[in-house]
Motif scaffolding. Structure first.
Motif, PDB file in Angstrom:
ATOM      1  N   GLU A  53       0.829  -1.206   0.000  1.00 30.50           N
ATOM      2  CA  GLU A  53       0.000   0.000   0.000  1.00 30.50           C
ATOM      3  C   GLU A  53       0.864   1.258   0.000  1.00 30.50           C
ATOM      4  O   GLU A  53       0.595   2.216  -0.740  1.00 30.50           O
ATOM      5  CB  GLU A  53      -0.914  -0.006   1.219  1.00 30.50           C
ATOM      6  CG  GLU A  53      -1.921   1.137   1.226  1.00 30.50           C
ATOM      7  CD  GLU A  53      -2.915   1.025   2.356  1.00 30.50           C
ATOM      8  OE1 GLU A  53      -3.832   1.862   2.408  1.00 30.50           O
ATOM      9  OE2 GLU A  53      -2.786   0.103   3.175  1.00 30.50           O
ATOM     10  N   GLN A  54       1.921   1.245   0.786  1.00 29.36           N
ATOM     11  CA  GLN A  54       2.829   2.387   0.843  1.00 29.36           C
ATOM     12  C   GLN A  54       3.532   2.599  -0.490  1.00 29.36           C
ATOM     13  O   GLN A  54       3.646   3.727  -0.984  1.00 29.36           O
ATOM     14  CB  GLN A  54       3.861   2.172   1.948  1.00 29.36           C
ATOM     15  CG  GLN A  54       4.878   3.304   2.079  1.00 29.36           C
ATOM     16  CD  GLN A  54       5.904   3.017   3.165  1.00 29.36           C
ATOM     17  OE1 GLN A  54       5.646   2.276   4.107  1.00 29.36           O
ATOM     18  NE2 GLN A  54       7.088   3.598   3.005  1.00 29.36           N
ATOM     19  N   TRP A  55       4.022   1.490  -1.084  1.00 22.41           N
ATOM     20  CA  TRP A  55       4.705   1.600  -2.377  1.00 22.41           C
ATOM     21  C   TRP A  55       3.767   2.120  -3.457  1.00 22.41           C
ATOM     22  O   TRP A  55       4.158   2.943  -4.289  1.00 22.41           O
ATOM     23  CB  TRP A  55       5.264   0.244  -2.790  1.00 22.41           C
ATOM     24  CG  TRP A  55       6.391  -0.238  -1.921  1.00 22.41           C
ATOM     25  CD1 TRP A  55       7.244   0.521  -1.173  1.00 22.41           C
ATOM     26  CD2 TRP A  55       6.754  -1.601  -1.698  1.00 22.41           C
ATOM     27  NE1 TRP A  55       8.129  -0.287  -0.490  1.00 22.41           N
ATOM     28  CE2 TRP A  55       7.861  -1.583  -0.787  1.00 22.41           C
ATOM     29  CE3 TRP A  55       6.285  -2.830  -2.158  1.00 22.41           C
ATOM     30  CZ2 TRP A  55       8.479  -2.753  -0.352  1.00 22.41           C
ATOM     31  CZ3 TRP A  55       6.902  -4.002  -1.720  1.00 22.41           C
ATOM     32  CH2 TRP A  55       7.979  -3.959  -0.839  1.00 22.41           C
ATOM     33  N   CYS A  56       2.535   1.617  -3.461  1.00 20.11           N
ATOM     34  CA  CYS A  56       1.565   2.080  -4.456  1.00 20.11           C
ATOM     35  C   CYS A  56       1.313   3.578  -4.327  1.00 20.11           C
ATOM     36  O   CYS A  56       1.210   4.288  -5.329  1.00 20.11           O
ATOM     37  CB  CYS A  56       0.255   1.305  -4.324  1.00 20.11           C
ATOM     38  SG  CYS A  56       0.303  -0.351  -5.019  1.00 20.11           S
ATOM     39  N   THR A  60      -5.795  11.880 -10.634  1.00 25.07           N
ATOM     40  CA  THR A  60      -5.462  11.327  -9.315  1.00 25.07           C
ATOM     41  C   THR A  60      -4.388  10.251  -9.352  1.00 25.07           C
ATOM     42  O   THR A  60      -3.812   9.917  -8.312  1.00 25.07           O
ATOM     43  CB  THR A  60      -6.714  10.711  -8.662  1.00 25.07           C
ATOM     44  OG1 THR A  60      -7.135   9.575  -9.440  1.00 25.07           O
ATOM     45  CG2 THR A  60      -7.834  11.740  -8.569  1.00 25.07           C
ATOM     46  N   GLY A  61      -4.153   9.664 -10.535  1.00 25.77           N
ATOM     47  CA  GLY A  61      -3.208   8.551 -10.629  1.00 25.77           C
ATOM     48  C   GLY A  61      -3.792   7.233 -10.178  1.00 25.77           C
ATOM     49  O   GLY A  61      -3.097   6.208 -10.152  1.00 25.77           O
ATOM     50  N   GLU A  62      -5.069   7.214  -9.827  1.00 24.92           N
ATOM     51  CA  GLU A  62      -5.707   5.987  -9.354  1.00 24.92           C
ATOM     52  C   GLU A  62      -5.845   4.995 -10.506  1.00 24.92           C
ATOM     53  O   GLU A  62      -6.140   5.375 -11.642  1.00 24.92           O
ATOM     54  CB  GLU A  62      -7.099   6.313  -8.800  1.00 24.92           C
ATOM     55  CG  GLU A  62      -7.827   5.118  -8.208  1.00 24.92           C
ATOM     56  CD  GLU A  62      -9.221   5.478  -7.699  1.00 24.92           C
ATOM     57  OE1 GLU A  62      -9.846   4.627  -7.059  1.00 24.92           O
ATOM     58  OE2 GLU A  62      -9.661   6.625  -7.950  1.00 24.92           O
ATOM     59  N   LEU A 103       1.303  -2.121  -8.835  1.00 27.87           N
ATOM     60  CA  LEU A 103       2.755  -1.917  -8.887  1.00 27.87           C
ATOM     61  C   LEU A 103       3.320  -2.298 -10.248  1.00 27.87           C
ATOM     62  O   LEU A 103       4.244  -1.646 -10.742  1.00 27.87           O
ATOM     63  CB  LEU A 103       3.441  -2.721  -7.780  1.00 27.87           C
ATOM     64  CG  LEU A 103       3.290  -2.141  -6.373  1.00 27.87           C
ATOM     65  CD1 LEU A 103       3.826  -3.121  -5.338  1.00 27.87           C
ATOM     66  CD2 LEU A 103       4.019  -0.802  -6.256  1.00 27.87           C
ATOM     67  N   ASN A 104       2.786  -3.342 -10.868  1.00 26.84           N
ATOM     68  CA  ASN A 104       3.258  -3.714 -12.207  1.00 26.84           C
ATOM     69  C   ASN A 104       3.052  -2.559 -13.187  1.00 26.84           C
ATOM     70  O   ASN A 104       3.926  -2.258 -14.009  1.00 26.84           O
ATOM     71  CB  ASN A 104       2.523  -4.955 -12.700  1.00 26.84           C
ATOM     72  CG  ASN A 104       2.944  -6.226 -11.980  1.00 26.84           C
ATOM     73  OD1 ASN A 104       3.968  -6.258 -11.299  1.00 26.84           O
ATOM     74  ND2 ASN A 104       2.147  -7.268 -12.118  1.00 26.84           N
ATOM     75  N   ILE A 105       1.903  -1.917 -13.111  1.00 26.22           N
ATOM     76  CA  ILE A 105       1.599  -0.809 -14.015  1.00 26.22           C
ATOM     77  C   ILE A 105       2.435   0.423 -13.670  1.00 26.22           C
ATOM     78  O   ILE A 105       3.066   1.036 -14.540  1.00 26.22           O
ATOM     79  CB  ILE A 105       0.097  -0.488 -13.985  1.00 26.22           C
ATOM     80  CG1 ILE A 105      -0.702  -1.671 -14.535  1.00 26.22           C
ATOM     81  CG2 ILE A 105      -0.199   0.782 -14.797  1.00 26.22           C
ATOM     82  CD1 ILE A 105      -2.202  -1.554 -14.354  1.00 26.22           C
ATOM     83  N   GLY A 119       7.318   4.032 -14.501  1.00 29.86           N
ATOM     84  CA  GLY A 119       8.453   4.683 -13.846  1.00 29.86           C
ATOM     85  C   GLY A 119       9.816   4.279 -14.374  1.00 29.86           C
ATOM     86  O   GLY A 119      10.763   5.069 -14.279  1.00 29.86           O
ATOM     87  N   TYR A 120       9.928   3.067 -14.943  1.00 32.12           N
ATOM     88  CA  TYR A 120      11.245   2.572 -15.327  1.00 32.12           C
ATOM     89  C   TYR A 120      11.490   2.505 -16.835  1.00 32.12           C
ATOM     90  O   TYR A 120      12.633   2.326 -17.265  1.00 32.12           O
ATOM     91  CB  TYR A 120      11.475   1.171 -14.744  1.00 32.12           C
ATOM     92  CG  TYR A 120      11.854   1.179 -13.283  1.00 32.12           C
ATOM     93  CD1 TYR A 120      13.150   1.485 -12.877  1.00 32.12           C
ATOM     94  CD2 TYR A 120      10.919   0.883 -12.299  1.00 32.12           C
ATOM     95  CE1 TYR A 120      13.496   1.494 -11.533  1.00 32.12           C
ATOM     96  CE2 TYR A 120      11.253   0.897 -10.955  1.00 32.12           C
ATOM     97  CZ  TYR A 120      12.551   1.194 -10.584  1.00 32.12           C
ATOM     98  OH  TYR A 120      12.891   1.211  -9.255  1.00 32.12           O
ATOM     99  N   VAL A 121      10.428   2.588 -17.648  1.00 35.29           N
ATOM    100  CA  VAL A 121      10.632   2.442 -19.087  1.00 35.29           C
ATOM    101  C   VAL A 121      11.655   3.454 -19.597  1.00 35.29           C
ATOM    102  O   VAL A 121      11.618   4.634 -19.259  1.00 35.29           O
ATOM    103  CB  VAL A 121       9.293   2.577 -19.848  1.00 35.29           C
ATOM    104  CG1 VAL A 121       8.655   3.949 -19.643  1.00 35.29           C
ATOM    105  CG2 VAL A 121       9.491   2.282 -21.325  1.00 35.29           C
TER     106      VAL A 121
END
Length: 212
Positions: free
Chosen positions: A8-11, A55-57, A73-75, A80-82
């Motif tokens: 939850e924190q990472w998301c 919102t980024g939701e 997190l996969n999305i 974030g890394y591409v």
């Protein structure tokens, strides 16, 4: 702190990062990403998700699926890394041959490959059907080969050999050699886990407790 609390924190951290992204630049890096006006849209193992721009939701497009933190997190980590210029190379390699994979190989072998084999032991026909049910296709390799798509830019090839009188069931997974240009190597483990989880669900089989 419980594992779900960490997720939850990472998301939340990744949601905030997404809000700072240049949407048009992100779409140039990930051509499969669709602009739906107030949201972006992407497909993950046969299910389509919406990412709200304001919102980024992240929401399942059909609204029926409880959102798993691993899916979010996969999305988010794809976004974030591409890397600029990331592309598929058309060369299939095992996870261990992807750059920077070495620290994660034991977890991948035990929590993904062995869990995959154990899940579908004795269920060859169900696996063949499951590939297509999650938007993939069967391949004429092994007892039940298939290709599935974490994202269009992160395809997975699955190979499965069923158990017999002498040997336990076994499996292997291959990735495009350019996969780690799109996402962090540890996220490829998480994506593979979600793929096996979706296959089991599509086949009507219980989730393997050993799955990463």
């Amino acid at each position: 702190m419980k594992k779900t609390d960490h997720y939850e924190q990472w998301c939340e951290e990744w949601r905030q990062r997404f809000l700072a992204e240049d949407v048009e630049e992100l779409r140039r890096k990930i051509p499969e990403l669709e602009d739906r006006g107030d949201a972006l849209s992407i497909c993950h193992f046969g299910r389509r998700y919406l990412i709200r721009k304001d919102t980024g939701e992240i929401l399942a497009q059909d609204g029926t699926e409880p959102m798993r933190y691993q899916v979010k997190l996969n999305i988010y980590t794809l976004f974030g890394y591409v890397q600029k210029g990331a592309s598929l190379r058309g060369q299939w390699v095992p996870f261990s041959e992807l750059p920077h994979s070495r620290p994660f190989v034991p977890a991948f072998q035990k929590g993904i490959v062995e869990a995959f084999a154990g899940t579908f032991a004795g269920h060859v026909s169900e696996l063949r059907t499951a590939y297509e049910r999650i938007g993939g296709k069967t391949l004429p390799f092994s007892d039940a080969g298939g290709e599935i798509y974490g994202f269009d830019c992160i395809p997975m090839r699955c190979f499965f050999w069923d158990r017999d009188e002498e040997f336990d069931a076994s499996a292997n997974l291959l990735f495009d050699a350019g996969a780690s240009d799109f996402i962090h190597i540890e996220s490829i483990v998480t994506i593979a886990g979600e793929g096996i989880r979706r296959l089991a669900e599509a086949a009507g089989l219980p989730e393997n407790p050993r799955l990463y």
